[in-house]
Design an enzyme around this catalytic site. Structure first.
Site, PDB file in Angstrom:
ATOM      1  N   SER A  87       0.796  -1.233   0.000  1.00 27.11           N
ATOM      2  CA  SER A  87       0.000   0.000   0.000  1.00 27.11           C
ATOM      3  C   SER A  87       0.826   1.280   0.000  1.00 27.11           C
ATOM      4  O   SER A  87       0.304   2.348  -0.284  1.00 27.11           O
ATOM      5  CB  SER A  87      -0.962   0.018   1.195  1.00 27.11           C
ATOM      6  OG  SER A  87      -0.253   0.216   2.404  1.00 27.11           O
ATOM      7  N   LYS A 133       1.184   4.847   6.681  1.00 22.84           N
ATOM      8  CA  LYS A 133       0.559   5.635   5.612  1.00 22.84           C
ATOM      9  C   LYS A 133       1.205   7.012   5.575  1.00 22.84           C
ATOM     10  O   LYS A 133       1.985   7.384   6.444  1.00 22.84           O
ATOM     11  CB  LYS A 133      -0.953   5.805   5.849  1.00 22.84           C
ATOM     12  CG  LYS A 133      -1.749   4.530   5.968  1.00 22.84           C
ATOM     13  CD  LYS A 133      -1.877   3.770   4.680  1.00 22.84           C
ATOM     14  CE  LYS A 133      -2.687   2.492   4.880  1.00 22.84           C
ATOM     15  NZ  LYS A 133      -2.620   1.602   3.729  1.00 22.84           N
TER      16      LYS A 133
END
Length: 196
Positions: free
Chosen positions: A28, A92
């Site tokens: 991701s 993230k």
């Protein structure tokens, strides 16, 4: 034997308060971070300093990306001692901070931060900034996070309708990713690049 026990206690204290180490388990955050890489995380980065747009952060997703997972003192202790996995920990990029309005997308396809289209040079090649249309206002004390590989990232966009709206409380941020340290031939610094 005593020296070994003291060394183990010292390592736990360092990892709980100063520097920590995590592995990347998903794609991701590609191309910035790749599966299997080991990250050095600075736990002191936000003591007296705000999270900035562009920072790559490690956070506990309980109550945000995992909205129905609750805190457990026992789980926290087992994780600190490395006797339990890190399945509630995510990596993230902070795209928005408290007070920001994040939306998708401008006429040219870029994300808008406070109405201004932003360049994101860290995006995975071929990915759009977002295939999902959205507008979100980030409350004070929270951040909006997205993966650099947007097409495969479960991030703040995924939980817009859930409690907390997928936004991460700043007190759940463990630290800022500073460097890739494993494997040795891939070692490199991670420099946060604010979307602009």
């Amino acid at each position: 034997m005593v020296a070994l026990a003291l060394a183990a206690i010292a390592a736990i204290i360092v990892r709980a308060t100063l520097l920590d180490f995590y592995y990347i388990g998903s794609g991701s955050m590609e191309p910035t971070l790749n599966p299997g890489e080991g990250l050095l995380v600075d736990r002191t980065a936000y003591r007296g300093h705000p999270i900035e747009r562009g920072d790559v952060v490690v956070f506990d997703g309980r109550g945000s990306l995992l909205p129905y997972e609750s805190d457990s003192v026992l789980d926290d202790l087992l994780r600190a001692l490395r006797l339990a996995g890190d399945d509630t920990v995510f990596v993230k990029r902070a795209v928005g901070v408290g007070g920001d309005t994040i939306s998708c997308c401008a006429a040219d396809g870029r994300l808008l931060v406070n109405g201004t289209p932003v360049d994101e040079p860290y995006l995975y090649d071929g990915d759009a900034p977002s295939e999902q249309q959205f507008t979100a206002v980030v409350p004070e004390g929270r951040i909006w996070v997205m993966g650099d590989h947007r097409s495969v990232s479960a991030d703040s966009r995924s939980l817009l309708g859930a409690p907390g709206g997928g936004m991460i409380p700043v007190d759940r941020v463990i630290g800022r990713v500073e460097r890739i340290i494993w494997p040795a031939d891939a070692a490199r610094d991670i420099v946060g690049k604010a979307a602009q």
